[in-house]
Scaffold this active site. Structure first.
Site: not given
Length: 506
Positions: A194, A123
Site C-alpha cells: 500500500n 492493513s
C-alpha cells in the site's frame, strides 16, 4: 501439501472474506486449521464456504476426491476461543479496530502456549500498537494477506519493533510453504504494497486537479500506454472511494504529513456526495451494474492538404515521426518558421516552457510524449496558446495510422512520465529507508498491485536520469516538495548504476 517441513496447527480468528481465504490457503497447504468467530454460526458458515470453494477443484478435475477429503478433514470449527489452545500460530482477521484487536490478543495470550505466534492481518494499523497489549510482544507480527487470499500470491510479514527474528522467519516459511511469495516489511504506514502504491493514486488525482486531463484520459493513458491493468480512477471506483479516502488520509497522517502522500482536495466532496464507485452506481464513472459507461470517442479531424510540419531534430522519435508524416502526405521542413505545425518531445518540461526555451512559436507548437511505445498510444500535449488549427493538425497527423491519441493540456512530464516518476521515487525512498529489501519491494509491487514491472526496474527501463529530470522539473515548476527526489535515486543516477543496486554494507 506444504513444501515446508513443519506442519502447524493454525488458528484463524474471523470468518469474513479474509479469514475464509486464509483458512483455505493454509488448509490446502497441508496444515491443520481451526476457525473461530465470536458471532454465533459465523465460523461454521466460513468453513462451509471454504469447503464449497475447494469442492470446485474436484468438479474441475484439478483436485482428487481423496485430496478433497484430506483437506476438508484438516479444517475445524471452534466454538470457543479456548479451542485454539493447541495452535502454534494464530492469525487474526477481525474488524480493523485497534482496541478490538488488542482485546483479542490479550485473550489469546491467556489461551495459547508462550511459544505461540500471534499474527494480525491488519492493513492499516501499526502492529506495534497491537503488540503493546501483549506480555510477549516478541511473538507478535503482522501477516497481511490480500483479497482474494488464494489468488493473490503475496503476503507481507510485518516485523514490529519488538518482533523476534525467529517469529519473522517462521511466518516467512509458512507463506513460502503455502506457495505464496512472502515479503518482509518494517512496521511502517501502509507496510510495503500500500505504501508503494500511493504514487498511482495521488499523482493521478493531482493531474486531474490541475486540469491536465480528465479521469478517463488519465486511466486510458496509464492502462493503454503504460501497461497498468487499471487506471487510478477505475481502481478507486472498484475499491470504493469511501474506503480509499480513509486509507489515503491515514497514510498521510501516519507519515507525519509527508507531501509525497498528500491526499487530493477532489476526494472529500465526492465522498460527501456518496459517489463511491461501482457499489453506489456512480463514482468517477457512471455504472450500469458492473458495466462502466463511457463517453463518445473524440472525432479525428481530416488532414489539411499541403500541410507542413517541423519535427524537433532532438526528438527521441524524430525518425518515426518523419516516416508517419511522409506516409500521411505531410511535408517535413527544416525551418520552424516555414511550418504549419511544430512538434517537440520534451522529458520533464511542459510544452510551453520547451517552446520558449527553443524560441518556437507556441501557438503552432505541440509536444508528443516520447515515453510510451510510439505504436501503442500517443499523448499530444498543447502549449498554453496552441491554436485549434494546430491542435487539429497534430491530432490528424498522429492518428493517421490508426494509433490512439490522447490530447492533454500543458504539464511538466505529460501524464505517464510524471506518474511513473512518482512511483519510482516513492519506491526509491522505501529502499533508502530499508523498509524492505529491493527484491521484496519489486516482487511485492508486481504480485500485490499487478504492475507490469517492479518500480525500480521500471526506473531503469525509463532511465534513472530521465526519472530524476522529470522530478526536478516538476519540483521547479510547482515548488511542491512532493517531487523532491529520493537520495537513493540521486546517488545511483550520479554514479551511473542501476536503481536496483543495494546499499554498500557497513
Amino acid at each position: 501439501m506444504s513444501s515446508s517441513n513443519t506442519i502447524h496447527q493454525i488458528g484463524v480468528v474471523g470468518g469474513g472474506a479474509m479469514g475464509r481465504g486464509i483458512v483455505q490457503l493454509l488448509a490446502q497447504a497441508g496444515h491443520q486449521v481451526y476457525c473461530f468467530d465470536a458471532f454465533e454460526g459465523a465460523a461454521a458458515g466460513a468453513v462451509e464456504f471454504v469447503i464449497g470453494k475447494i469442492r470446485r477443484g474436484v468438479e474441475k478435475g484439478s483436485l482428487s476426491a481423496a485430496e478433497f477429503e484430506r483437506i476438508c478433514s484438516s479444517i475445524h470449527v471452534c466454538a470457543a476461543l479456548s479451542d485454539l489452545a493447541g495452535c502454534s500460530i494464530v492469525i487474526e482477521a477481525i474488524v480493523e479496530d485497534l482496541e478490538a484487536k488488542r482485546q483479542l490478543f490479550r485473550a489469546l495470550e491467556s489461551v495459547v502456549a508462550d511459544t505461540a505466534i500471534l499474527a494480525s492481518n491488519t492493513s492499516s494499523l501499526t502492529v506495534a500498537e497491537i503488540a503493546a497489549a501483549c506480555a510477549r510482544a516478541q511473538r507478535v507480527a503482522g501477516l497481511h494477506f490480500f483479497n482474494p487470499v488464494p489468488l493473490m500470491k503475496v503476503a507481507e510479514v510485518v516485523a514490529a519493533v519488538r518482533t523476534s527474528d525467529a517469529t519473522v522467519q517462521t511466518l516467512h516459511a509458512l507463506i513460502d510453504g503455502a506457495g505464496h511469495r512472502a515479503v518482509i516489511t518494517a512496521d511502517q504506514p501502509g507496510f510495503l504494497v500500500n505504501h508503494a502504491g500511493r504514487g498511482l493514486y495521488t499523482e493521478g488525482l493531482r493531474v486531474v486537479e490541475e486540469q491536465v486531463a480528465s479521469p478517463a484520459d488519465v486511466d486510458n493513458l496509464l492502462r493503454d500506454a503504460a501497461g497498468f491493468r487499471m487506471g487510478p480512477f477505475e481502481l478507486l471506483d472498484l475499491t470504493g472511494l469511501d474506503v480509499s479516502s480513509r486509507v489515503m488520509t491515514s497514510i498521510y497522517e501516519q507519515f507525519q504529513h509527508e507531501p509525497r502522500f498528500r491526499p487530493s482536495s477532489l476526494v472529500p466532496p465526492r465522498v460527501a456526495a456518496g459517489l463511491y464507485g461501482r457499489k453506489t452506481g456512480e463514482g468517477w464513472y457512471v455504472y450500469d451494474g458492473d458495466r462502466k459507461q463511457t463517453g463518445s470517442p473524440r472525432l479525428i479531424p481530416a488532414l489539411s492538404a499541403g500541410m507542413t510540419v517541423w519535427i524537433d531534430p532532438q526528438a527521441t522519435g524524430a525518425g518515426a515521426l518523419a516516416a508517419l508524416a511522409s506516409a500521411a502526405g505531410v511535408r517535413c521542413v527544416d525551418e520552424p518558421a516555414r511550418a504549419d505545425l511544430l512538434i517537440v518531445q520534451p522529458w520533464g518540461t511542459d510544452a510551453t516552457t520547451t517552446a520558449i526555451e527553443r524560441g518556437l512559436d507556441a501557438s503552432r507548437c505541440v509536444a508528443l510524449d516520447p515515453l510510451p511505445p510510439f505504436e501503442r498510444h500517443r499523448t499530444l500535449m498543447l502549449t498554453a496558446s496552441t491554436t485549434g488549427t494546430a491542435r487539429d493538425a497534430a491530432l490528424a497527423l498522429l492518428a493517421s495510422d490508426g494509433t490512439p491519441v490522447t490530447v492533454i493540456n500543458d504539464s511538466p512530464g505529460f501524464v505517464v512520465q510524471r506518474v511513473l516518476a512518482t512511483i519510482v521515487n516513492i519506491a526509491a525512498n522505501i529502499a533508502q529507508r530499508g523498509i524492505a529489501s529491493v527484491e521484496d519491494l519489486e516482487d511485492a509491487v508486481m504480485l500485490g498491485l499487478g504492475y507490469p514491472y517492479g518500480p525500480l526496474s521500471w526506473g531503469d527501463r525509463i532511465g534513472g536520469e530521465r526519472v530524476l529530470a522529470v522530478l526536478r522539473q516538476m519540483q521547479a515548476a510547482t515548488g511542491d516538495p512532493r517531487y523532491r527526489p529520493s537520495a537513493w535515486l540521486v546517488r545511483r543516477v550520479g554514479l551511473g548504476i542501476s536503481l536496483l543496486t543495494p546499499e554498500a554494507k557497513r
